[in-house]
Design an enzyme around this catalytic site. Structure first.
Site, short mmCIF file in Angstrom:
data_model
loop_
_atom_site.label_atom_id
_atom_site.label_comp_id
_atom_site.label_asym_id
_atom_site.label_seq_id
_atom_site.Cartn_x
_atom_site.Cartn_y
_atom_site.Cartn_z
CG ASP A 265 -0.57 0.29 -5.81
OD1 ASP A 265 -0.07 1.16 -5.33
OD2 ASP A 265 -0.27 -0.60 -6.34
NE ARG B 220 2.65 0.10 -4.57
CZ ARG B 220 2.85 -1.32 -4.66
NH1 ARG B 220 4.08 -1.80 -4.32
NH2 ARG B 220 2.15 -1.79 -5.22
CB THR C 145 -5.26 -6.36 -0.38
OG1 THR C 145 -4.63 -5.47 -0.18
CG2 THR C 145 -5.33 -6.78 -2.03
NE ARG D 181 10.74 -6.62 -5.03
CZ ARG D 181 9.20 -6.76 -5.15
NH1 ARG D 181 9.07 -7.16 -6.50
NH2 ARG D 181 8.60 -6.78 -4.34
#
Length: 214
Positions: free
Chosen positions: A139, A141, A127, A63
Site C-alpha cells: 500500500d 498511499r 491483493t 471520507r
C-alpha cells in the site's frame, strides 16, 4: 505536538471552487461544491467535494477515497470501491462534510500495475501479495495531500468514514485530529470476498466479514 513530531505540512490553498450536480446510476442525486488546490506536496490533481451543510455540521464527516477507475467508473465487482463511493456521498451529504478524492489508483501503484496485479490474483495471490510480487509496495498511499486539503478547508478535526486504521493514523501524524472513525457498510460480492478478507486479515480493516460470509 510540534510540526516536526506530527509531520504536518503547510495547508493547501484553494485554487478554484465550482458547484456540480451529481447523479448516480441508482438515481441518487446531490449537489457538490468541488474544490481544487494549490500547494499540494505531491503535485497531483486531488479534489475535495463539500457535501451537505458543512458550516452547520460541527465535526465534519470525511471520507478519503482513493481513485479506482475500474470500481468507481466501470462498476467492477473485484473491489468494494464503487459501492463505498456511492455510500459515502450520501452519508456525507446527510451529515455535512467532505469527500476527498485522491488520485491514488491501485493503492498508489497506478492503473496498469493494478491490472497486472489482478492477473496475479487470478493465479491465487491476494491483493497485497500480488503487489509485492510486482516489486511494488503493498500500500503506497500517503495522505499528506489529504491533510493539507482538509487544513486548507478548516477541517482540522474530523469524523473519518473509513474501515482502514492506517488512514486515521496518518491523518493524526499529519495534524488532523480524528475525533471518531466511522465504519462504512460491507459491500460484499462473490467476486470481492477474497479481497475483503485480505484487507481484514492483513491490514486490520474493521469489516465484520466473518459474521456475513463465515
Amino acid at each position: 505536538m510540534t510540526q516536526t513530531e506530527t509531520d504536518q505540512q503547510p495547508p493547501a490553498t484553494v485554487r478554484s471552487r465550482v458547484r456540480i450536480p451529481l447523479t448516480f446510476p441508482d438515481g441518487f442525486r446531490v449537489e457538490a461544491e468541488v474544490f481544487t488546490f494549490h500547494g499540494l506536496t505531491d503535485g497531483a490533481e486531488h479534489l475535495a467535494l463539500a457535501l451537505g451543510d458543512t458550516d452547520g455540521a460541527g465535526i465534519p464527516l470525511v471520507r478519503l477515497h482513493s481513485e479506482c477507475l475500474t470500481g468507481d467508473v466501470f462498476g467492477s465487482d473485484r473491489c468494494d470501491c464503487g459501492p463505498q463511493l456511492r455510500e459515502s456521498v450520501e452519508r456525507i451529504a446527510e451529515a455535512g462534510g467532505y469527500l476527498v478524492y485522491l488520485r491514488q489508483e491501485g493503492r498508489g501503484i497506478g492503473l496498469y500495475n493494478k491490472l497486472d496485479a489482478y492477473a496475479l490474483q487470478d493465479t491465487g495471490l491476494d491483493t497485497y501479495q500480488a503487489n509485492t510480487a510486482l516489486g511494488l509496495p503493498e500500500d503506497g498511499r500517503d495522505y499528506t495531500a489529504a491533510a493539507q486539503m482538509l487544513a486548507g478547508l478548516g477541517a482540522t478535526t474530523v469524523a473519518l468514514l473509513s474501515n482502514n486504521p492506517d488512514k486515521a493514523e496518518q491523518l493524526a501524524r499529519l495534524g488532523i485530529e480524528v475525533a471518531e472513525r466511522v465504519p462504512t457498510g460491507v459491500h460484499v460480492s462473490a467476486s470481492n470476498v477474497r479481497y475483503l478478507r485480505a484487507k481484514v486479515e492483513h491490514t486490520g480493516h474493521s469489516i465484520p466479514l466473518a459474521r456475513l460470509v463465515g
